[in-house]
Design an enzyme around this catalytic site. Structure first.
Site, mmCIF file in Angstrom:
data_model
loop_
_atom_site.group_PDB
_atom_site.id
_atom_site.type_symbol
_atom_site.label_atom_id
_atom_site.label_comp_id
_atom_site.label_asym_id
_atom_site.label_seq_id
_atom_site.Cartn_x
_atom_site.Cartn_y
_atom_site.Cartn_z
ATOM 1 N N SER A 208 0.859 -1.186 0.000
ATOM 2 C CA SER A 208 0.000 0.000 0.000
ATOM 3 C C SER A 208 0.886 1.223 0.000
ATOM 4 O O SER A 208 2.013 1.187 0.518
ATOM 5 C CB SER A 208 -0.888 0.020 1.255
ATOM 6 O OG SER A 208 -1.434 1.312 1.450
ATOM 7 N N TYR B 61 -0.596 -0.607 10.385
ATOM 8 C CA TYR B 61 -0.761 -0.803 8.927
ATOM 9 C C TYR B 61 0.414 -0.217 8.165
ATOM 10 O O TYR B 61 0.957 -0.835 7.242
ATOM 11 C CB TYR B 61 -2.082 -0.178 8.472
ATOM 12 C CG TYR B 61 -2.464 -0.547 7.051
ATOM 13 C CD1 TYR B 61 -2.871 -1.843 6.731
ATOM 14 C CD2 TYR B 61 -2.438 0.402 6.030
ATOM 15 C CE1 TYR B 61 -3.231 -2.191 5.430
ATOM 16 C CE2 TYR B 61 -2.800 0.067 4.733
ATOM 17 C CZ TYR B 61 -3.199 -1.231 4.441
ATOM 18 O OH TYR B 61 -3.562 -1.557 3.140
HETATM 19 N N1 NAP Z 1 -8.843 -1.724 -0.855
HETATM 20 C C1 NAP Z 1 -7.944 -0.769 -0.741
HETATM 21 O O1 NAP Z 1 -8.239 0.433 -0.679
HETATM 22 C C2 NAP Z 1 -6.476 -1.112 -0.708
HETATM 23 C C3 NAP Z 1 -5.528 -0.104 -0.889
HETATM 24 C C4 NAP Z 1 -4.167 -0.418 -0.843
HETATM 25 C C5 NAP Z 1 -3.786 -1.722 -0.629
HETATM 26 N N2 NAP Z 1 -4.715 -2.686 -0.452
HETATM 27 C C6 NAP Z 1 -4.252 -4.048 -0.200
HETATM 28 O O2 NAP Z 1 -4.740 -4.932 -1.203
HETATM 29 C C7 NAP Z 1 -4.956 -6.213 -0.626
HETATM 30 C C8 NAP Z 1 -6.384 -6.686 -0.952
HETATM 31 O O3 NAP Z 1 -7.300 -5.729 -0.427
HETATM 32 P P1 NAP Z 1 -8.877 -5.894 -0.650
HETATM 33 O O4 NAP Z 1 -9.468 -4.554 -0.511
HETATM 34 O O5 NAP Z 1 -9.146 -6.695 -1.883
HETATM 35 O O6 NAP Z 1 -9.229 -6.763 0.642
HETATM 36 P P2 NAP Z 1 -10.499 -7.677 0.928
HETATM 37 O O7 NAP Z 1 -11.650 -7.291 0.065
HETATM 38 O O8 NAP Z 1 -10.690 -7.724 2.393
HETATM 39 O O9 NAP Z 1 -9.999 -9.107 0.435
HETATM 40 C C9 NAP Z 1 -9.116 -9.874 1.145
HETATM 41 C C10 NAP Z 1 -9.453 -11.334 0.858
HETATM 42 O O10 NAP Z 1 -8.553 -12.150 1.577
HETATM 43 C C11 NAP Z 1 -9.265 -13.217 2.202
HETATM 44 N N3 NAP Z 1 -8.578 -13.484 3.464
HETATM 45 C C12 NAP Z 1 -8.451 -12.652 4.537
HETATM 46 N N4 NAP Z 1 -7.730 -13.243 5.502
HETATM 47 C C13 NAP Z 1 -7.388 -14.471 5.013
HETATM 48 C C14 NAP Z 1 -6.647 -15.553 5.535
HETATM 49 N N5 NAP Z 1 -6.088 -15.511 6.757
HETATM 50 N N6 NAP Z 1 -6.503 -16.663 4.769
HETATM 51 C C15 NAP Z 1 -7.064 -16.741 3.552
HETATM 52 N N7 NAP Z 1 -7.767 -15.740 2.997
HETATM 53 C C16 NAP Z 1 -7.931 -14.623 3.726
HETATM 54 C C17 NAP Z 1 -10.684 -12.705 2.435
HETATM 55 O O11 NAP Z 1 -11.617 -13.758 2.270
HETATM 56 P P3 NAP Z 1 -12.128 -14.588 3.562
HETATM 57 O O12 NAP Z 1 -12.540 -13.565 4.606
HETATM 58 O O13 NAP Z 1 -13.222 -15.432 3.051
HETATM 59 O O14 NAP Z 1 -10.937 -15.377 3.995
HETATM 60 C C18 NAP Z 1 -10.853 -11.698 1.287
HETATM 61 O O15 NAP Z 1 -11.500 -12.297 0.191
HETATM 62 C C19 NAP Z 1 -4.632 -6.058 0.871
HETATM 63 O O16 NAP Z 1 -3.305 -6.435 1.096
HETATM 64 C C20 NAP Z 1 -4.788 -4.580 1.125
HETATM 65 O O17 NAP Z 1 -4.013 -4.127 2.206
HETATM 66 C C21 NAP Z 1 -6.052 -2.426 -0.492
#
Ligand code: NAP
Length: 261
Positions: free
Chosen positions: A151, A165
């Site tokens: 991020s 974070y």
């Molecule tokens: N969204 C943003 O604004 C943003 C910005 C910068 C960076 N990022 C980064 O991008 C990445 C993805 O973000 P996102 O927004 O797509 O997040 P998200 O929607 O929460 O997706 C994360 C996925 O990971 C799975 N997960 C969580 N913990 C897990 C575990 N212990 N084992 C297996 N699966 C697991 C969850 O499914 P289950 O709960 O079913 O396991 C979920 O489908 C993250 O690293 C985040 O920090 C996001």
């Protein structure tokens, strides 16, 4: 010569860890769209369906894998199941993480319990699948690609309670460089992308705060946050032959935010 052919992933096998997430589903569809077979990992079997449907709709093969990637046995099993079904692994995208806005505390009072949760959710969940996939790639002698979701916050301090974070994404940036250095001799490249806010369910409630949102986009020169679609060009670059000579890098996808710092 078809110059775009270097972005194709025909017959390659990708694992998207966290593929059921806001960024993950679009990622799975994109990989399948350029020919990859995709194993999708998440803890909830139900939530994996959108990603596996997206892969199938793009004309490729999907493998749903239910597991907790903060548990070594589950990460090892995910690699085993992928090899059993598809016979090889070429690409790992680590897309588990987040929690940024869920636990905000002043730095001087940041509780260990929340600190550990953020570190497991982001760092352990990146480490264990990376190790399991790297071992499989090294054993098979196949060159491969690992891409970590970091991020922009890994590069910037924020006056808003984000100690854990910010620290964990900085650690992912460092781990990306270290894994890239150690695994280069095996032909494995390791890179990261660092987006600013991406419009996903995880950050919906923060973006719904009008004052927060207006302040946020005022700091971004391109005047908006990212959509999951904005990440795909960089992802395909890092996962394909187009990036053969690129490793240990971290591409910031932030609409120009860090350019202003
Ligand atoms: N969204 C943003 O604004 C943003 C910005 C910068 C960076 N990022 C980064 O991008 C990445 C993805 O973000 P996102 O927004 O797509 O997040 P998200 O929607 O929460 O997706 C994360 C996925 O990971 C799975 N997960 C969580 N913990 C897990 C575990 N212990 N084992 C297996 N699966 C697991 C969850 O499914 P289950 O709960 O079913 O396991 C979920 O489908 C993250 O690293 C985040 O920090 C996001």
């Amino acid at each position: 010569m078809d110059e775009l052919a270097r972005y194709r992933l025909d017959d390659r096998v990708a694992i998207v860890s966290g593929g059921s997430g806001g960024i993950g589903v679009r990622t799975c569809a994109a990989l399948a769209g350029v020919g990859a077979k995709v194993a999708v990992i998440g803890r909830s079997a139900e939530r994996l369906t959108a990603a596996t449907d997206a892969v199938t709709a793009a004309g490729s093969e999907a493998l749903p894998i239910v597991g907790d990637m903060t548990v070594k046995a589950d990460a090892d099993r995910a690699v085993f199941e992928t090899l059993e079904r598809f016979g090889r692994i070429d690409i790992l995208i680590n897309a588990i993480g987040g929690g940024a806005g869920a636990v905000l505390h002043n730095a001087e009072d940041y509780p260990e319990k929340d600190w550990d949760w953020i570190f497991d959710l982001n760092l352990r969940s990146t480490l264990l699948p990376s190790q399991a996939v790297a071992r499989a790639m090294i054993a098979a002698g196949t060159a491969g690609r690992i891409l970590n979701l970091s991020s922009v916050r890994g590069q910037l301090g924020l006056n808003a309670g984000y100690s854990a974070y910010v620290a964990v994404k900085g650690a992912i940036n460092a781990l990306t460089r270290q894994h890239a250095t150690e695994w280069a001799k095996h032909g494995i490249t390791v890179n990261a992308i660092s987006p600013t806010f991406v419009r996903t369910p995880q950050v919906e409630s923060m973006l719904a705060d009008k004052e927060f949102y207006e302040k946020l986009i005022a700091r971004i020169p391109l005047g908006r946050i990212a959509e999951p679609d904005d990440l795909i060009g960089a992802m395909l670059f890092f996962c394909s032959d187009a990036s053969s000579f690129v490793t240990g890098q971290n591409l910031t996808l932030d609409g120009g935010l860090t350019a202003t710092q």
